[in-house]
Design a protein around this motif. Sequence first.
Motif, PDB file in Angstrom:
ATOM      1  N   MET A   1       0.702  -1.181  -0.128  1.00  0.00           N
ATOM      2  CA  MET A   1       0.038   0.099  -0.058  1.00  0.00           C
ATOM      3  C   MET A   1       0.765   1.181  -0.059  1.00  0.00           C
ATOM      4  O   MET A   1       0.489   2.293  -0.939  1.00  0.00           O
ATOM      5  CB  MET A   1      -0.907  -0.044   1.036  1.00  0.00           C
ATOM      6  N   GLU A   2       1.940   1.234   0.814  1.00  0.00           N
ATOM      7  CA  GLU A   2       2.883   2.586   0.940  1.00  0.00           C
ATOM      8  C   GLU A   2       3.707   2.686  -0.538  1.00  0.00           C
ATOM      9  O   GLU A   2       3.732   3.844  -0.737  1.00  0.00           O
ATOM     10  CB  GLU A   2       3.696   2.078   2.084  1.00  0.00           C
ATOM     11  N   ASN A   3       3.939   1.468  -1.035  1.00  0.00           N
ATOM     12  CA  ASN A   3       4.750   1.985  -2.131  1.00  0.00           C
ATOM     13  C   ASN A   3       3.635   2.430  -3.349  1.00  0.00           C
ATOM     14  O   ASN A   3       4.162   3.064  -4.395  1.00  0.00           O
ATOM     15  CB  ASN A   3       5.165   0.450  -3.001  1.00  0.00           C
ATOM     16  N   ILE A   4       2.492   1.770  -3.419  1.00  0.00           N
ATOM     17  CA  ILE A   4       1.482   2.450  -4.457  1.00  0.00           C
ATOM     18  C   ILE A   4       1.114   4.012  -3.982  1.00  0.00           C
ATOM     19  O   ILE A   4       1.176   4.738  -4.919  1.00  0.00           O
ATOM     20  CB  ILE A   4       0.141   1.776  -4.380  1.00  0.00           C
ATOM     21  N   ARG A   5       1.098   4.182  -2.728  1.00  0.00           N
ATOM     22  CA  ARG A   5       0.777   5.549  -2.414  1.00  0.00           C
ATOM     23  C   ARG A   5       1.902   6.420  -2.629  1.00  0.00           C
ATOM     24  O   ARG A   5       2.111   7.702  -2.696  1.00  0.00           O
ATOM     25  CB  ARG A   5       0.471   5.640  -0.947  1.00  0.00           C
ATOM     26  N   TYR A   6       3.073   6.041  -2.879  1.00  0.00           N
ATOM     27  CA  TYR A   6       4.062   6.751  -3.255  1.00  0.00           C
ATOM     28  C   TYR A   6       3.985   7.922  -4.362  1.00  0.00           C
ATOM     29  O   TYR A   6       4.564   8.937  -4.456  1.00  0.00           O
ATOM     30  CB  TYR A   6       5.520   5.758  -3.599  1.00  0.00           C
ATOM     31  N   GLY A   7       3.074   7.358  -5.125  1.00  0.00           N
ATOM     32  CA  GLY A   7       2.620   8.400  -6.247  1.00  0.00           C
ATOM     33  C   GLY A   7       1.866   9.453  -6.008  1.00  0.00           C
ATOM     34  O   GLY A   7       1.830  10.532  -6.575  1.00  0.00           O
ATOM     35  N   ASN A   8       1.014   9.252  -4.819  1.00  0.00           N
ATOM     36  CA  ASN A   8       0.357  10.439  -4.064  1.00  0.00           C
ATOM     37  C   ASN A   8       0.135  10.300  -2.766  1.00  0.00           C
ATOM     38  O   ASN A   8      -0.569   9.463  -2.270  1.00  0.00           O
ATOM     39  CB  ASN A   8      -1.095  10.347  -4.987  1.00  0.00           C
ATOM     40  N   LEU A   9       0.988  11.115  -2.059  1.00  0.00           N
ATOM     41  CA  LEU A   9       1.181  10.638  -0.664  1.00  0.00           C
ATOM     42  C   LEU A   9      -0.427  11.393   0.008  1.00  0.00           C
ATOM     43  O   LEU A   9      -0.645  10.703   1.374  1.00  0.00           O
ATOM     44  CB  LEU A   9       2.155  11.527  -0.128  1.00  0.00           C
ATOM     45  N   ASP A  10      -1.019  11.892  -0.665  1.00  0.00           N
ATOM     46  CA  ASP A  10      -2.399  12.136  -0.142  1.00  0.00           C
ATOM     47  C   ASP A  10      -3.516  11.371  -0.365  1.00  0.00           C
ATOM     48  O   ASP A  10      -4.648  11.267  -0.005  1.00  0.00           O
ATOM     49  CB  ASP A  10      -2.759  13.587  -0.429  1.00  0.00           C
ATOM     50  N   ALA A  11      -2.968  10.252  -0.938  1.00  0.00           N
ATOM     51  CA  ALA A  11      -4.154   9.275  -1.526  1.00  0.00           C
ATOM     52  C   ALA A  11      -4.429   8.500  -0.393  1.00  0.00           C
ATOM     53  O   ALA A  11      -3.764   7.994   0.283  1.00  0.00           O
ATOM     54  CB  ALA A  11      -3.601   8.412  -2.951  1.00  0.00           C
ATOM     55  N   CYS A  12      -5.948   8.073  -0.309  1.00  0.00           N
ATOM     56  CA  CYS A  12      -6.438   7.199   0.558  1.00  0.00           C
ATOM     57  C   CYS A  12      -6.425   5.816   0.260  1.00  0.00           C
ATOM     58  O   CYS A  12      -5.964   5.449  -0.833  1.00  0.00           O
ATOM     59  CB  CYS A  12      -7.972   7.362   0.977  1.00  0.00           C
ATOM     60  N   ASP A  13      -6.545   4.962   1.069  1.00  0.00           N
ATOM     61  CA  ASP A  13      -6.459   3.205   0.942  1.00  0.00           C
ATOM     62  C   ASP A  13      -7.361   2.924  -0.430  1.00  0.00           C
ATOM     63  O   ASP A  13      -6.914   2.002  -1.185  1.00  0.00           O
ATOM     64  CB  ASP A  13      -6.812   2.510   2.257  1.00  0.00           C
ATOM     65  N   GLU A  14      -8.695   3.732  -0.399  1.00  0.00           N
ATOM     66  CA  GLU A  14      -9.435   3.221  -1.362  1.00  0.00           C
ATOM     67  C   GLU A  14      -9.326   3.883  -2.745  1.00  0.00           C
ATOM     68  O   GLU A  14      -9.180   2.956  -3.763  1.00  0.00           O
ATOM     69  CB  GLU A  14     -10.900   3.607  -1.162  1.00  0.00           C
ATOM     70  N   GLU A  15      -8.451   4.948  -2.795  1.00  0.00           N
ATOM     71  CA  GLU A  15      -7.774   5.242  -4.210  1.00  0.00           C
ATOM     72  C   GLU A  15      -6.797   4.412  -4.682  1.00  0.00           C
ATOM     73  O   GLU A  15      -6.488   4.058  -5.890  1.00  0.00           O
ATOM     74  CB  GLU A  15      -7.311   6.825  -3.913  1.00  0.00           C
ATOM     75  N   CYS A  16      -5.833   4.105  -3.563  1.00  0.00           N
ATOM     76  CA  CYS A  16      -4.842   3.146  -4.102  1.00  0.00           C
ATOM     77  C   CYS A  16      -5.314   1.828  -4.575  1.00  0.00           C
ATOM     78  O   CYS A  16      -4.817   1.310  -5.393  1.00  0.00           O
ATOM     79  CB  CYS A  16      -3.866   2.906  -2.746  1.00  0.00           C
ATOM     80  N   ILE A  17      -6.354   1.378  -3.867  1.00  0.00           N
ATOM     81  CA  ILE A  17      -6.818  -0.004  -4.350  1.00  0.00           C
ATOM     82  C   ILE A  17      -7.484   0.185  -5.641  1.00  0.00           C
ATOM     83  O   ILE A  17      -7.454  -0.667  -6.656  1.00  0.00           O
ATOM     84  CB  ILE A  17      -7.914  -0.385  -3.316  1.00  0.00           C
ATOM     85  N   ALA A  18      -8.192   1.411  -5.841  1.00  0.00           N
ATOM     86  CA  ALA A  18      -8.774   1.384  -7.104  1.00  0.00           C
ATOM     87  C   ALA A  18      -7.722   1.628  -8.338  1.00  0.00           C
ATOM     88  O   ALA A  18      -7.824   1.180  -9.655  1.00  0.00           O
ATOM     89  CB  ALA A  18      -9.495   2.840  -7.234  1.00  0.00           C
TER      90      ALA A  18
END
Length: 645
Positions: free
Chosen positions: A497-514
Motif C-alpha cells: 500500500m505504501e509503495n502504491i501511495r508513493y505516487g500520491n502521498l495524499d491518496a487514501c487506501d480506497e484510491e490506492c486499491i482503485a
Amino acid sequence: MAKNKAKAAPAPATTARGHRAPKGVLRRLLRILFEFYPVLLPVTLVCILINAIVSAIPAVFMQNIIAIVDETYASGDWASVSGQIIGLVLILVVLYVISLVAGALYTQLMAVITQGSLKKMREKMFSHMQDLPIRYFDTNGHGDIMSYYTNDVDTLRQMISQSLPQMLIAGVTLVSVFCIMIYYSLILALVVVAGVVCMVLSARFATNRSSKFFLRQQITLGKAEAFMEEMMTGQKVIKVFCHEEQTKADFDKVNGEIFYNARNGNRYANILMPLLGNIGNVMYVAVALVGGALMLSGIPNISISGMAFGISIVVPFLNMTRQFSGSVGQVSNQINMVIMGLAGTHRILALLDEEPEKDEGYVTLVNAKENPDGSLSECRERTNVWAWKHQHHDGTVTYTRLEGDVRFSDVTFGYTPEKTVLHDISLYAKPGQKVAFVGSTGAGKTTITNLINRFYDIDDGKIRYDGININKIKKADLRHSLGIVLQDTNLFTGTVMENIRYGNLDACDEECIAAAKLAGADDFIRRLPEGYNTMLRGNGANLSQGQRQLLAIARAAVADPPVMILDEATSSIDTRTEAIVQRGMDALMTGRTVFVIAHRLSTVRNANAIMVLDHGRIIERGTHEDLLKLKGTYYQLYTGALELD
C-alpha cells in the motif's frame, strides 16, 4: 592467491598530489562546526586550553618546591618552610582539580559535538544530494557516493573527536612548556630545540611518505565500495554467466590497491613513534649531561628568571623535556589521522560543492476553479482542475488550464557536448492523444521522455507544455503534472500500500486499491500473505518482475496526472497479463496525453501517432495503418523482416 595479487599490486596511477586536500579544507570545516555549535564549540575550546595550560604548570611548582628544599637542606629549619611547601602543594592540587574538571567537561562536550556534527553533516549531505541533477548519479558510482556517508564520515569523526583536540592540547602544552624552559634556562632550551629539530625532520620524513598512501587509501576505499555495490546488484547475472572466479579476481585487484596503500601508509606511520621516542630519550640524556656539566663548571645561567644553575632547575627541566618530547610525538602521531580526515572532508565538501539542479522556472501548478465567465482562478480546495499560474513581470497573473498539450520544435540534445543524441526533433501531442516511439536501442526514445520531465535540459530548440516553454515551469510543478512508469522498476522498503501511495502521498487506501485494480495488480496483491499490508524489502525481491511492474503502473495511476510517460511499461509482463493490463491502461489513458516507448509493437497499434526513430532522428511518423502502407522501417519491424537491436 589474493595475497600474492595484493603484494604485486602497483601503486595507483593517480598521484597523491592530485588528491591532496586544499589548504582551505580545515578552515571550511571549522566554519561549518561553528555554524553547527556556535556556543558549545567555544566553551569546549576554552576547556581544552585550560586543561593544556594547567598540565604545563606543575613544572613551575616543582622548581619552587625543590628550590625551597635545597635552600633549607643545609640549615635544617623545616618548620619555617613547611607552610610554604604545603601551600604550593595545595595550589597544585586545586590546579589539578581544575584540569580534571576541564578535561572531563571537554570530553563530554566533544562527544556531543562530534556525534551531533556527524548527524548534521550527513543531513546536510543528503539534503544537498536530493537537489543534484540526474546527470550526477549517471556519472558517479553509487558505491562511491555511499562511501561519503561511511568511510569519509568515519575519518571525519576520528579527526573531530580525537586528532584535532589532542593536537590542540599538545600544541598548547608545547608552547607553554617551551616558554617556561626559556624562562628558566636559555642554554638548556637550545638543547631541547636541537632535539626537536631532529624530531620534526624525522616526522616530516615519515608523514610525507605515509600521507600520500593514506590519501590514496581513502580514494581506493570509495572505488572498492562502488565495485561491491555493483557486484551485489548484478549477482544474478554473475551466477548466470558463471563469472564468480573473474569477479573474485577483479575484487582481488581492487582490494590489492587498498592493501598496497594501507600497508605502505602504516609502514611509515608505525616507525614514527619509536623513532620519536628514541630521539626523546636521547634528548633527555643530553639535557641531563649538559645541565650537570653546567652545574659543575659554574657557567652562569642565561635566563629570564636570573636564577643560577642548580638542581632546582635541572630536575624540573628533565620532566619538562620528557613532557615536551611526548607532546611532539603526540602531534606527529595525529598528523596522519588529520591527513586522512582532511582527505575525507575534502571529498565531503566536494559533494556539497556539486552544482545543484538549476531551476529558473516561475510558472507554478495550482488548484483552480472555473468562474461563470469561463476564466480560471486559484483556490485552496482540491477541485481536480489544475492550472498553470503565470506571474508576469508587470505584476499581472494569468492562469492557463493544464490540458497536456506537449510540442517539440527543432530540439537538439546531447548528454555530452561531443556527441549529439537527438537531431532537430519536432513533434506534437494534443491533449488526450497517444504518441508512441519505436526504434532500435540507442535511437533516442527514452531521451525524449527524459527531456519532457527535464531530467536534462535541451541544447537547442523549444519544448512547450500547454503553450508554455517548459524552462519557465518550476521543475517540481512540471514533474507533479507527469506520471511515469520507468523501464527499471524501483520499489522501496514498506508495505504494498505504501509503495502504491508513493505516487500520491495524499491518496487514501480506497484510491490506492482503485489504482491497483485499474493496473490489473489487485488480483495478485490479494493473494500475497498479508495482501496490501505485505512488507516489501530489497526492491521487492519477493515479487516477480512483472508484479513489480504492475505496482509501478498502479503507482503512476494513483497520481492521476494529465500526461503519462510509459517507458517499456509492459516489457516484463506475459501476454495474458498484458491483455489485462492493456485494458486498464486504456482506461487510464482516456483523456490523457500519453507517450509510450515499446518494443512490443502490439502495444502501440492504437496510438494516434507512431514515431520511428533511428540514430536520434525521426525517420517515419504516422498511424499504424499509415506506416504499414509506407512499407518502410516500421513495416519491416512489424512483419519481422527487421529486428530491434
